[in-house]
Scaffold this motif. Structure first.
Motif, mmCIF file in Angstrom:
data_model
loop_
_atom_site.group_PDB
_atom_site.id
_atom_site.type_symbol
_atom_site.label_atom_id
_atom_site.label_comp_id
_atom_site.label_asym_id
_atom_site.label_seq_id
_atom_site.Cartn_x
_atom_site.Cartn_y
_atom_site.Cartn_z
ATOM 1 N N GLY A 40 22.420 22.122 -10.901
ATOM 2 C CA GLY A 40 22.302 21.458 -9.589
ATOM 3 C C GLY A 40 21.024 21.864 -8.883
ATOM 4 O O GLY A 40 20.330 21.038 -8.283
ATOM 5 N N ALA A 41 20.690 23.170 -8.988
ATOM 6 C CA ALA A 41 19.491 23.659 -8.299
ATOM 7 C C ALA A 41 18.230 23.055 -8.911
ATOM 8 O O ALA A 41 17.282 22.717 -8.197
ATOM 9 N N ILE A 99 1.584 28.254 1.531
ATOM 10 C CA ILE A 99 2.039 27.426 0.412
ATOM 11 C C ILE A 99 3.418 26.855 0.752
ATOM 12 O O ILE A 99 4.325 27.597 1.130
ATOM 13 N N ALA A 100 3.561 25.530 0.631
ATOM 14 C CA ALA A 100 4.826 24.887 0.988
ATOM 15 C C ALA A 100 5.882 25.238 -0.047
ATOM 16 O O ALA A 100 5.750 24.889 -1.223
ATOM 17 N N ALA A 101 6.916 25.943 0.372
ATOM 18 C CA ALA A 101 7.919 26.424 -0.572
ATOM 19 C C ALA A 101 9.314 26.159 -0.034
ATOM 20 O O ALA A 101 9.531 26.154 1.167
ATOM 21 N N ASP A 102 10.234 25.920 -0.958
ATOM 22 C CA ASP A 102 11.627 25.726 -0.556
ATOM 23 C C ASP A 102 12.527 26.497 -1.516
ATOM 24 O O ASP A 102 12.062 27.023 -2.535
ATOM 25 N N PHE A 103 13.785 26.525 -1.195
ATOM 26 C CA PHE A 103 14.692 27.475 -1.802
ATOM 27 C C PHE A 103 16.022 26.786 -2.076
ATOM 28 O O PHE A 103 16.466 25.950 -1.267
ATOM 29 N N ALA A 104 16.665 27.096 -3.183
ATOM 30 C CA ALA A 104 17.988 26.519 -3.484
ATOM 31 C C ALA A 104 19.052 27.266 -2.689
ATOM 32 O O ALA A 104 19.551 28.301 -3.116
ATOM 33 N N PHE A 105 19.356 26.731 -1.530
ATOM 34 C CA PHE A 105 20.352 27.373 -0.666
ATOM 35 C C PHE A 105 21.757 27.050 -1.150
ATOM 36 O O PHE A 105 21.976 26.051 -1.842
ATOM 37 N N GLY A 106 22.676 27.906 -0.755
ATOM 38 C CA GLY A 106 24.090 27.585 -0.996
ATOM 39 C C GLY A 106 24.616 28.079 -2.337
ATOM 40 O O GLY A 106 25.731 27.740 -2.711
ATOM 41 N N GLY A 107 23.811 28.880 -3.027
ATOM 42 C CA GLY A 107 24.286 29.521 -4.252
ATOM 43 C C GLY A 107 24.802 28.563 -5.309
ATOM 44 O O GLY A 107 25.861 28.772 -5.895
ATOM 45 N N ARG A 108 24.081 27.453 -5.552
ATOM 46 C CA ARG A 108 24.509 26.509 -6.578
ATOM 47 C C ARG A 108 24.144 26.986 -7.975
ATOM 48 O O ARG A 108 23.317 27.871 -8.142
ATOM 49 N N VAL A 163 0.851 -1.196 0.000
ATOM 50 C CA VAL A 163 0.000 0.000 0.000
ATOM 51 C C VAL A 163 0.882 1.240 0.000
ATOM 52 O O VAL A 163 1.759 1.387 0.859
ATOM 53 N N GLU A 164 0.682 2.097 -0.981
ATOM 54 C CA GLU A 164 1.391 3.372 -1.014
ATOM 55 C C GLU A 164 0.436 4.438 -0.501
ATOM 56 O O GLU A 164 -0.611 4.656 -1.107
ATOM 57 N N LEU A 165 0.774 5.086 0.578
ATOM 58 C CA LEU A 165 -0.126 6.130 1.083
ATOM 59 C C LEU A 165 -0.068 7.331 0.153
ATOM 60 O O LEU A 165 0.969 7.628 -0.434
ATOM 61 N N ASP A 166 -1.190 7.975 0.044
ATOM 62 C CA ASP A 166 -1.283 9.139 -0.808
ATOM 63 C C ASP A 166 -0.764 10.353 -0.033
ATOM 64 O O ASP A 166 -1.541 11.148 0.490
ATOM 65 N N LEU A 167 0.561 10.457 0.061
ATOM 66 C CA LEU A 167 1.137 11.544 0.851
ATOM 67 C C LEU A 167 1.222 12.803 -0.002
ATOM 68 O O LEU A 167 1.714 12.751 -1.129
ATOM 69 N N PRO A 168 0.744 13.923 0.493
ATOM 70 C CA PRO A 168 0.838 15.164 -0.282
ATOM 71 C C PRO A 168 2.304 15.552 -0.461
ATOM 72 O O PRO A 168 3.133 15.264 0.399
ATOM 73 N N ALA A 169 2.650 16.155 -1.619
ATOM 74 C CA ALA A 169 4.028 16.581 -1.857
ATOM 75 C C ALA A 169 4.448 17.528 -0.740
ATOM 76 O O ALA A 169 3.669 18.362 -0.293
ATOM 77 N N VAL A 170 5.665 17.366 -0.282
ATOM 78 C CA VAL A 170 6.140 18.187 0.827
ATOM 79 C C VAL A 170 6.285 19.634 0.373
ATOM 80 O O VAL A 170 5.979 20.571 1.089
ATOM 81 N N THR A 171 6.784 19.790 -0.847
ATOM 82 C CA THR A 171 7.059 21.130 -1.353
ATOM 83 C C THR A 171 6.229 21.385 -2.604
ATOM 84 O O THR A 171 6.191 20.549 -3.497
ATOM 85 N N SER A 172 5.559 22.529 -2.646
ATOM 86 C CA SER A 172 4.767 22.870 -3.837
ATOM 87 C C SER A 172 5.549 23.765 -4.797
ATOM 88 O O SER A 172 5.370 23.687 -6.009
ATOM 89 N N VAL A 173 6.370 24.628 -4.229
ATOM 90 C CA VAL A 173 7.103 25.596 -5.055
ATOM 91 C C VAL A 173 8.574 25.576 -4.655
ATOM 92 O O VAL A 173 8.896 25.559 -3.467
ATOM 93 N N TYR A 174 9.438 25.549 -5.649
ATOM 94 C CA TYR A 174 10.882 25.561 -5.369
ATOM 95 C C TYR A 174 11.505 26.748 -6.095
ATOM 96 O O TYR A 174 11.294 26.924 -7.294
ATOM 97 N N ALA A 175 12.222 27.564 -5.352
ATOM 98 C CA ALA A 175 12.766 28.790 -5.943
ATOM 99 C C ALA A 175 14.254 28.648 -6.235
ATOM 100 O O ALA A 175 15.026 28.204 -5.392
ATOM 101 N N VAL A 176 14.623 29.019 -7.457
ATOM 102 C CA VAL A 176 16.018 28.896 -7.901
ATOM 103 C C VAL A 176 16.542 30.278 -8.311
ATOM 104 O O VAL A 176 16.215 30.778 -9.385
ATOM 105 N N PRO A 177 17.313 30.912 -7.469
ATOM 106 C CA PRO A 177 17.853 32.242 -7.805
ATOM 107 C C PRO A 177 19.180 32.114 -8.545
ATOM 108 O O PRO A 177 19.975 31.230 -8.253
ATOM 109 N N LEU A 178 19.377 33.009 -9.517
ATOM 110 C CA LEU A 178 20.664 33.029 -10.219
ATOM 111 C C LEU A 178 21.299 34.381 -9.927
ATOM 112 O O LEU A 178 20.918 35.382 -10.516
ATOM 113 N N GLY A 179 22.213 34.405 -8.986
ATOM 114 C CA GLY A 179 22.880 35.658 -8.618
ATOM 115 C C GLY A 179 22.379 36.217 -7.294
ATOM 116 O O GLY A 179 21.318 35.830 -6.796
#
Ligand code: AMP
Length: 420
Positions: free
Chosen positions: A367-368, A354-363, A319-335
């Motif tokens: 990679g981001a 809104i579940a959002a995450d960010f490309a930390f570490g200036g990649r 059985v695979e539980l229908d888990l909601p995606a952890v992150t809805s929006v992912y932000a990738v900054p250039l500079g």
């Protein structure tokens, strides 16, 4: 031994599997919360006396499996091996039973500790969600708890579980049966330890897994034949109520369970995909427990479902539980400038729920974008210097691959709209 190794018989919950554990706890507790059960939390340890008196001096849990310790101040404590005694202790201490609203219905979720021989599905630290209904003798209450556990397992998508049901009698009829059983058992060919068990806890002998013991038990007196009329009527009512609810169960007269405090209704949930550690949950009525720990007469009923084994059961059934995606929006900054701006957008999105995450570490972009993919986000926001100069960000739909420029000031609102 590596310093990075969890103690024997324990394991860590890490992402992504840990999300399933949270979902299981949630699924088991949801029907309880919808049925008048309030949340209770008690300490991870108690005075050792509570379990010795409550769980029983003759049980393996107390004699062999308890983690006990003496504090620097000289207190004798034990890590809790189960939940019921603690919850009842806490309810009595808080006088919940005197608030004039019986039964006191409580649910809990936490870690339990037993020094057992570790094997698949059996750990020294494990997790349970449990429920207790304190202070009322009513077959509908026993039925309610069985139905709610069934509902929880079905909601999770489990199908290969069975409910075993039995009645252990009460303080009128059980002693009569106990004596008849002892007389029968004393004549059998059994080893020393089992002989000792006959004197302290004869019902447990019925539970013996060895074939040569089971063979001798065929003609053992049956508890069913000794139940008093009140216990019989009570049990029939429980059976009728759960049958009427469409919950399928099996009568199992051998079901005695490992704890001393049970009376009348006892039940176990077993799963057929788990091998020898097949019990995923269990419980029953414990009308005498309050008095055993020094409280007033408070007939009660409860259960505890094992979270670890429930997760194993889900895996066994695929059985695979229908888990909601952890992150809805992912932000990738250039500079650097984009980093400041997009970090602001991410904060705004989070504040809007809104579940959002960010490309930390200036990649770099590549990679981001990989991280964005791995995050499971439906949308990415990408912005570089040129975008900022134009006052836009690039909004990419990760499902369709479509990308479009959106005015920076409208990015959060646009995402909120698209994510519904
Ligand atoms: P019990 O109080 O022994 O009936 O335990 C209730 C439930 O807790 C069991 O049905 C198991 O799902 C779970 N459980 C008990 N002991 C362990 C253990 N050592 N490791 C993992 N789960 C356990």
């Amino acid at each position: 031994m590596s310093t990075f190794q969890a103690p024997k018989g324990t394991y860590d919950l890490t992402p992504p599997r840990s999300a399933t554990f949270l979902a299981v706890r949630e699924a088991i507790s949801a029907p309880l919360r919808d049925s008048g059960y309030g949340y209770i939390e008690t300490p991870g340890f108690e005075n050792v006396e509570l379990f010795a008196r409550g769980v029983g001096e003759s049980t393996d849990i107390v004699t062999k499996e308890m983690y006990t310790l003496t504090t620097k101040g000289g207190d004798q404590l034990a890590l809790r091996p189960e939940g019921t005694a603690s919850v009842l202790r806490a309810a009595l201490e808080a006088n919940l039973h005197k608030a004039g609203n019986l039964p006191v219905k409580l649910w809990y979720s936490g870690s339990y500790y037993r020094y057992e021989r570790p094997q698949a599905g059996r750990y020294r630290h494990f997790s349970q969600v449990g429920a207790e209904a304190i202070g009322t003798e009513d077959p509908a209450l026993d039925a309610e708890l069985i139905i709610l556990a069934d509902q929880a397992y079905r909601a999770l998508g489990l199908r290969q579980f069975r409910i075993l049901l039995n009645s252990l009698g009460d303080k009128e009829c059980r002693p009569v049966y106990r004596e008849a059983l002892q007389t029968f058992l004393r004549d059998l060919d059994l080893d020393e330890e089992t002989r000792r068990r006959i004197e302290i806890n004869p019902l447990r002998v019925l539970d013996d897994k060895r074939a040569d013991v089971q063979k001798q038990l065929t003609d053992a007196p049956k508890l069913r034949d000794y139940l008093c009329d009140a216990c019989k009527a009570y049990h029939e009512e429980v059976r009728a109520l759960i049958t009427a609810a469409g919950v399928v169960f099996e009568d199992d007269e051998k079901l005695v369970r490992g704890l001393d405090y049970y009376t009348r209704t006892t039940f176990e949930f077993v799963h057929d995909g788990l091998g020898s550690q097949s019990a995923v949950g269990g419980g029953g009525r414990y009308d005498g427990l309050s008095e055993m720990i020094g409280g007033p007469e408070l007939p009660s009923v409860g259960w505890a479902l094992g979270v670890d084994r429930t997760v194993l059961a889900l895996e066994a059934e695929g059985v695979e539980l229908d888990l909601p995606a952890v992150t809805s929006v992912y932000a990738v900054p250039l500079g650097d400038e984009a980093r400041r701006v997009l970090f602001g957008v991410v904060t705004e999105l989070r504040r809007a729920g809104i579940a959002a995450d960010f490309a930390f570490g200036g990649r770099g972009l590549k990679g981001a974008m990989k991280s964005a993919n791995r995050s499971g986000a439906r949308y990415t926001l990408v912005a570089g210097e040129r975008d900022l100069a134009e006052g836009v960000v690039q909004l990419k739909d990760m499902e369709s691959g479509e990308q479009s420029a959106v005015p920076l000031a409208e990015a959060a609102a646009e995402l909120a709209k698209r994510l519904g």
